[in-house]
Scaffold this motif. Structure first.
Motif, PDB file in Angstrom:
ATOM      1  N   ILE A 276       0.836  -1.206   0.000  1.00 15.34           N
ATOM      2  CA  ILE A 276       0.000   0.000   0.000  1.00 15.34           C
ATOM      3  C   ILE A 276       0.871   1.257   0.000  1.00 15.34           C
ATOM      4  CG2 ILE A 276      -1.647   1.337   1.376  1.00 15.34           C
ATOM      5  CD1 ILE A 276      -2.889  -1.363   2.215  1.00 15.34           C
ATOM      6  N   ILE A 277       1.975   1.236   0.777  1.00 15.97           N
ATOM      7  CA  ILE A 277       2.894   2.379   0.795  1.00 15.97           C
ATOM      8  C   ILE A 277       3.453   2.626  -0.603  1.00 15.97           C
ATOM      9  CG2 ILE A 277       5.153   3.174   1.601  1.00 15.97           C
ATOM     10  CD1 ILE A 277       4.523   1.756   4.279  1.00 15.97           C
ATOM     11  N   MET A 278       3.863   1.551  -1.263  1.00 15.98           N
ATOM     12  CA  MET A 278       4.442   1.695  -2.592  1.00 15.98           C
ATOM     13  C   MET A 278       3.390   2.150  -3.602  1.00 15.98           C
ATOM     14  SD  MET A 278       6.955  -0.941  -4.535  1.00 15.98           S
ATOM     15  CE  MET A 278       7.807  -0.433  -6.033  1.00 15.98           C
ATOM     16  N   LEU A 279       2.186   1.635  -3.464  1.00 17.49           N
ATOM     17  CA  LEU A 279       1.102   2.015  -4.366  1.00 17.49           C
ATOM     18  C   LEU A 279       0.776   3.503  -4.225  1.00 17.49           C
ATOM     19  CD1 LEU A 279      -1.141   1.002  -6.355  1.00 17.49           C
ATOM     20  CD2 LEU A 279      -2.595   0.721  -4.337  1.00 17.49           C
ATOM     21  N   VAL A 280       0.644   3.956  -2.981  1.00 12.69           N
ATOM     22  CA  VAL A 280       0.339   5.366  -2.723  1.00 12.69           C
ATOM     23  C   VAL A 280       1.483   6.252  -3.194  1.00 12.69           C
ATOM     24  CG1 VAL A 280      -0.088   7.072  -0.922  1.00 12.69           C
ATOM     25  CG2 VAL A 280      -1.225   4.851  -0.815  1.00 12.69           C
ATOM     26  N   LEU A 283       1.362   6.540  -6.903  1.00 12.31           N
ATOM     27  CA  LEU A 283       0.196   7.331  -7.289  1.00 12.31           C
ATOM     28  C   LEU A 283       0.461   8.825  -7.103  1.00 12.31           C
ATOM     29  CD1 LEU A 283      -2.783   7.299  -8.220  1.00 12.31           C
ATOM     30  CD2 LEU A 283      -3.439   7.087  -5.817  1.00 12.31           C
ATOM     31  N   LEU A 284       1.205   9.177  -6.039  1.00 16.49           N
ATOM     32  CA  LEU A 284       1.463  10.582  -5.737  1.00 16.49           C
ATOM     33  C   LEU A 284       2.573  11.179  -6.601  1.00 16.49           C
ATOM     34  CD1 LEU A 284       1.173  10.578  -1.831  1.00 16.49           C
ATOM     35  CD2 LEU A 284      -0.511  11.367  -3.498  1.00 16.49           C
ATOM     36  N   VAL A 285       3.669  10.427  -6.803  1.00 15.04           N
ATOM     37  CA  VAL A 285       4.781  10.984  -7.581  1.00 15.04           C
ATOM     38  C   VAL A 285       4.551  10.835  -9.082  1.00 15.04           C
ATOM     39  CG1 VAL A 285       6.421  10.517  -5.735  1.00 15.04           C
ATOM     40  CG2 VAL A 285       6.168   8.858  -7.591  1.00 15.04           C
ATOM     41  N   GLY A 286       3.651   9.917  -9.452  1.00 12.29           N
ATOM     42  CA  GLY A 286       3.346   9.716 -10.857  1.00 12.29           C
ATOM     43  C   GLY A 286       2.301  10.718 -11.343  1.00 12.29           C
ATOM     44  N   PRO A 287       1.760  10.497 -12.537  1.00  8.68           N
ATOM     45  CA  PRO A 287       0.739  11.387 -13.088  1.00  8.68           C
ATOM     46  C   PRO A 287      -0.618  11.121 -12.424  1.00  8.68           C
ATOM     47  CG  PRO A 287       1.176   9.601 -14.616  1.00  8.68           C
ATOM     48  CD  PRO A 287       2.153   9.434 -13.490  1.00  8.68           C
ATOM     49  N   LEU A 292      -5.900   8.244 -11.964  1.00 10.73           N
ATOM     50  CA  LEU A 292      -7.255   8.122 -11.422  1.00 10.73           C
ATOM     51  C   LEU A 292      -8.278   8.018 -12.553  1.00 10.73           C
ATOM     52  CD1 LEU A 292      -7.056  10.714  -8.494  1.00 10.73           C
ATOM     53  CD2 LEU A 292      -6.989   8.212  -8.328  1.00 10.73           C
ATOM     54  N   LYS A 293      -8.097   8.828 -13.580  1.00  7.43           N
ATOM     55  CA  LYS A 293      -8.985   8.766 -14.742  1.00  7.43           C
ATOM     56  C   LYS A 293      -8.823   7.426 -15.475  1.00  7.43           C
ATOM     57  CE  LYS A 293      -8.908  12.512 -17.314  1.00  7.43           C
ATOM     58  NZ  LYS A 293      -8.307  13.683 -18.010  1.00  7.43           N
ATOM     59  N   ALA A 294      -7.574   6.970 -15.586  1.00 10.12           N
ATOM     60  CA  ALA A 294      -7.303   5.721 -16.295  1.00 10.12           C
ATOM     61  C   ALA A 294      -7.909   4.525 -15.566  1.00 10.12           C
ATOM     62  CB  ALA A 294      -5.791   5.530 -16.448  1.00 10.12           C
TER      63      ALA A 294
END
Length: 513
Positions: A276-280, A283-287, A292-294
């Protein structure tokens, strides 16, 4: 008529208590297979490639049909007349919280795979996709790439696991039979499940579990090696990977010795925290907005093409092109998941007492699937985002070495060294949970359904899993791993059809009474 066996029929073999009619033949089969691979050497890689092509061509259609049938059967179990049946009886109480339950079933059911393929697969489908036309735009390619990725990691996989796990849980906790695959055939074989027929079923299950698990462990150790090479310049070689298998298998064995509650549960929960840490983080440093739209659009596309792609067998393309794209993708995945189903099924059954069929099916199908889709969107979507911008570094990494793809993705975003280190830790964690969960299952099968198999047996089978993964890497690398999963899945795929019929027969008998 076969005589029912009990614990007095167990013998001590290699210092552990076991059912010798399962333990010894399973061990012989495994030793013969890995010995042939070692002694033949490099020519085995050519043989593995030829077998993979043959198996995909001849039984691939059956795998595709089977996975669809299992999905419909799972939905029937959860939302038909048996939906309110409770595993363990009306008054049974869940042994684990929902959080712990989800963590353990997800770690066992996917684990290493989503890290290995979450970047490589969408990029591969973006660059090579038989569903696309010559006039397809880059947008079409991106959408189709994620749609195929969702197909391979979506609801079909968890429906397979759910059917096997729910059947095992019912026969174990409601009908009070041993937690082994043979118990699923009691309505068809009667007391013969305690004889040679039951032994044969469990032997097939043990071998399928060991080789299916070895596929995942082999993929995982390749990715750990790639990560260490990326961060610290460690040589990327089979020798290094063998050393890593030895070290990580030792750590997995320690977790296994501590038991289900203190060992496997604890590591699984920490895995989920790291995941979850890696996922978040990604998500934050990426686009972020794009991802979220994708996520929403990917789910929409998946549901739109669901029936067409889930039943696509490449029948017409294979005649024209004389080659099979599916053999390396869909058919490999279905074979891999089928070979994993005894392992994942027994493990999920063991941790699912107290839940209703409806709760079980909803939880197993929906929650892991949505989390996997989110993970694939965040990591695969971030890679596709770079492709859409014209940055082809990740595609080049996939072409050169699939196991390095996630590290090249992380390199495109801030704090790459930290996130790459976290990725390595996560792969090792999933390696440990897959290994010790698999050993737990093999222990159960080879000891006649015991839930308290001795530590010596746990250590023995954990070591065997690592040995199989190492030998397959020596004998042919990724192709060998894929072929092993495909071959081992064939006999168990046939058993799966019989399991469905036997389970329905048992439920009909109990429901009417």
């Amino acid at each position: 008529m076969a005589k029912k066996r009990n614990r007095s029929d167990e013998t001590t073999f290699l210092g552990v208590k076991s059912n010798p009619f399962v333990f010894i033949p399973s061990l012989i089969i495994v030793i013969v297979l890995i010995s042939i691979t070692l002694f033949v050497g490099k020519p085995m890689s050519i043989w593995f490639a030829a077998i993979q092509k043959t198996v995909s061509h001849t039984v691939g259609w059956f795998y595709i049909l089977l996975l669809n049938l299992l999905l419909f059967f799972a939905l029937f179990l959860g939302y038909g007349k048996f939906g309110r049946v409770r595993i363990g009886g009306k008054n049974a109480i869940p042994e684990f919280s929902l959080k712990a339950w989800f963590a353990m079933l997800f770690s066992a059911g996917m684990g290493i795979g989503i890290l290995f393929w979450s970047v490589a697969e969408p990029i591969s489908h973006f660059n090579d996709n038989p569903l696309l036309r010559d006039t397809s735009t880059v947008v079409d390619r991106a959408k189709s790439a994620m749609g195929l990725t969702f197909l391979h990691w979506g609801i079909h996989v968890w429906a397979l696991y759910a059917v096997v796990a729910l059947a095992l849980a019912y026969f174990t906790f409601n009908r009070k039979l041993p937690l082994t695959i043979r118990s699923l055939f009691q309505p068809l074989l009667g007391k013969a499940i305690y004889g040679k027929w039951g032994d044969t079923i469990d032997i097939i299950s043990v071998v399928a579990t060991l080789f299916g698990l070895a596929t995942s462990l082999g993929l995982g150790v390749q990715q750990v090696n790639a990560g260490l090479g990326y961060l610290f310049g460690v040589e990327n070689s089979v020798f290094v990977q063998i050393l890593l298998i030895i070290a990580i298998t030792a750590a997995a064995t320690m977790s296994l010795v501590f038991g289900l509650d203190k060992g496997i549960k604890l590591v699984s929960e920490w895995n989920m925290r790291f995941a979850i840490i890696m996922l978040v983080f990604m998500l934050l440093v990426g686009p972020t907005i794009f991802l979220l739209k994708a996520f929403i659009q990917n789910i929409g596309h998946y549901t739109t093409v669901f029936f067409e792609q889930s039943m696509w067998t490449e029948a017409y393309q294979s005649v024209i092109n004389k080659k099979s794209w599916q053999s390396s993708w869909t058919i490999f995945y279905w074979g891999w998941w089928i070979s994993w189903s005894p392992f994942v099924g027994i493990f999920i059954a063991r941790i699912s007492k107290g839940r209703t069929f409806r709760e079980f099916i909803l939880g197993v199908l929906l929650v892991p699937t949505l989390f996997t889709f989110l993970w694939m969107t965040v990591f695969g979507g971030s890679a596709l985002y770079q492709e859409l911008l014209g940055n082809h570094a990740i595609s080049e990494a996939v072409n050169n070495n699939v196991s390095t793809s996630i590290y090249y993705l992380l390199e495109q975003y801030p704090f790459a060294s930290i996130s790459s280190g976290l990725a390595i830790i996560l792969v090792i964690g999933f390696f440990i949970t897959s290994s010790d969960s698999g050993s737990f299952v093999v222990d159960t099968l080879t000891s006649g359904g015991r839930h308290d198999a001795p530590k010596g047996q746990k250590i023995f089978w954990a070591s065997m899993e690592g040995a199989i993964a190492g030998v397959l890497l020596i004998g042919g690398g990724l192709v060998a791993l894929q072929t092993a999963a495909l071959l081992i899945a064939i006999p168990f795929a046939v058993l799966l059809l019989l399991i469905c019929y036997s389970f329905y027969k048992a439920l009909s008998e109990d429901f009417e009474n």
